[in-house]
Design a protein around this motif. Structure first.
Motif, short mmCIF file in Angstrom:
data_model
loop_
_atom_site.label_atom_id
_atom_site.label_comp_id
_atom_site.label_asym_id
_atom_site.label_seq_id
_atom_site.Cartn_x
_atom_site.Cartn_y
_atom_site.Cartn_z
N ASN A 74 -4.58 -1.83 -15.15
CA ASN A 74 -3.20 -1.98 -14.71
C ASN A 74 -3.07 -1.99 -13.19
OD1 ASN A 74 -2.20 -2.05 -17.31
ND2 ASN A 74 -1.62 0.11 -17.37
N VAL A 75 -3.84 -1.11 -12.53
CA VAL A 75 -3.76 -1.00 -11.08
C VAL A 75 -4.19 -2.30 -10.40
CG1 VAL A 75 -4.79 0.12 -9.06
CG2 VAL A 75 -4.01 1.50 -10.99
N VAL A 110 -2.60 -6.33 -4.56
CA VAL A 110 -3.68 -5.48 -5.05
C VAL A 110 -3.91 -4.34 -4.06
CG1 VAL A 110 -6.16 -5.35 -5.43
CG2 VAL A 110 -4.86 -7.17 -6.48
N CYS A 111 -3.98 -4.68 -2.78
CA CYS A 111 -4.18 -3.65 -1.74
C CYS A 111 -2.98 -2.71 -1.66
CB CYS A 111 -4.43 -4.32 -0.39
SG CYS A 111 -5.96 -5.29 -0.30
N TYR A 112 -1.78 -3.27 -1.75
CA TYR A 112 -0.56 -2.47 -1.66
C TYR A 112 -0.47 -1.48 -2.82
CZ TYR A 112 4.43 -1.31 -1.72
OH TYR A 112 5.63 -0.64 -1.74
N GLU A 113 -0.59 -1.97 -4.04
CA GLU A 113 -0.46 -1.12 -5.22
C GLU A 113 -1.60 -0.10 -5.32
OE1 GLU A 113 2.06 -0.89 -7.02
OE2 GLU A 113 3.16 -2.79 -6.97
N THR A 114 -2.82 -0.52 -4.95
CA THR A 114 -3.96 0.40 -5.00
C THR A 114 -3.79 1.54 -4.02
OG1 THR A 114 -5.45 -1.41 -5.64
CG2 THR A 114 -6.46 0.59 -4.77
N THR A 115 -3.41 1.21 -2.78
CA THR A 115 -3.20 2.25 -1.76
C THR A 115 -2.07 3.18 -2.18
OG1 THR A 115 -3.90 0.70 -0.04
CG2 THR A 115 -2.72 2.68 0.69
N ALA A 162 0.71 1.49 2.84
CA ALA A 162 0.21 0.58 1.82
C ALA A 162 0.51 -0.87 2.18
CB ALA A 162 0.83 0.92 0.47
N ALA A 163 1.71 -1.11 2.70
CA ALA A 163 2.07 -2.46 3.11
C ALA A 163 1.22 -2.92 4.28
CB ALA A 163 3.55 -2.51 3.50
N SER A 164 0.89 -2.01 5.19
CA SER A 164 0.05 -2.35 6.35
C SER A 164 -1.34 -2.76 5.91
CB SER A 164 -0.05 -1.15 7.30
OG SER A 164 1.23 -0.77 7.77
#
Length: 278
Positions: A8-9, A73-78, A98-100
């Motif tokens: 899911n992540v 993927v990077c945003y949600e994972t962070t 996370a957005a950064s």
């Protein structure tokens, strides 16, 4: 974290981000072309006016999918890694971080795409070069950093403040909706929140977007030419004042309001659909 949660992540934001990015880029490309031509140093009509407003679309269409997918993927994972360890009142700072992370990763793909796209958008003539040819020429004449990745820092500095504003505002508005809607946020409500957040962030960051456009469209790079954000904005201010710093603000805000509606609406809809099937 079990196997299903790991899927899911990564999988849900990957596919949802790809669908959202492609949808918004395809739908709003003409407005982006008009904005770029308004911001061009040569002027709106000399760079094509209202003609060929879909020129350069292929560069966007072929990269919007991996760019948006990588961002989310990077945003949600962070976000999933940090939120469980942070108090509720500090959640906006997690969203900013996370957005950064997502933006910096996405810019690795986005910047070469922007180079090819914007040079196509402002090229006047019938023999328009391919995206690959434009980037190859930039590499041969100006090198990797000053050619293919020219404007990388200005793009990151433009997109980071944008994300610092847009993502926390989007999340904040969704939290407000949940509190007044029995803990639920529909895709339509998420789309409206995204539209408000996108339009607001776009207006505030217009000068940074203008500087990035001027830097990317500049012909050649010499040691005495200061292709940096501050000198570019100073030059524009001296020529046109505050109004000049916000050139292209209306198509930019309009584009991001519509884009935010489509982007976040599609993202949440596809993400919820995928998660419900897993």
């Amino acid at each position: 974290m079990n196997t299903t949660n790991k899927v899911n992540v990564y999988l849900a934001p990957l596919l949802a981000g790809a669908a959202a990015g492609l949808s918004v880029d395809m739908a709003l490309y003409p407005l982006d072309t008009l904005k770029t031509r308004i911001q061009s140093e040569q002027g709106f009509y000399k760079t094509g006016g209202f003609k060929d407003i879909y020129r350069g679309l292929s560069a966007v269409a072929t990269t919007s999918v991996p760019t948006s997918a990588l961002f989310f993927v990077c945003y949600e994972t962070t976000k999933s890694m940090l939120l469980p360890h942070v108090a509720t009142q500090y959640a906006p700072f997690v969203h900013m971080l996370a957005a950064s992370v997502g933006e910096v990763c996405a810019c690795v793909i986005r910047v070469p795409t922007e180079i090819a796209k914007q040079r196509k958008q402002t090229y006047v003539g019938k023999n328009v070069k391919s995206n690959f040819s434009i980037l190859l020429e930039a590499y041969k004449t100006e090198g990797f950093r000053r050619g293919v990745y020219r404007g990388f820092l200005s793009t990151v500095l433009r997109d980071l403040p944008f994300s610092f504003i847009e993502l926390p505002v989007w999340e904040m508005l969704k939290t407000f909706v949940r509190q007044n809607n029995e803990g639920q946020v529909t895709s339509l409500q998420s789309a409206i929140c995204g539209s408000i957040a996108g339009g607001f962030a776009a207006g505030v960051t217009t000068p940074l977007d203008l500087a990035k456009t001027r830097i990317m469209l500049a012909n050649g790079y010499t040691a005495d030419r200061k292709l940096r954000i501050r000198p570019v904005l100073s030059s524009i201010y001296l020529e046109s004042g505050v109004r000049g710093l916000f050139a292209g603000i209306m198509p930019r805000v309009t584009s991001f309001m519509i884009g935010g509606f489509v982007f976040f609406g599609v993202y949440d809809d596809i993400k919820s659909l995928i998660e419900s099937k897993l």
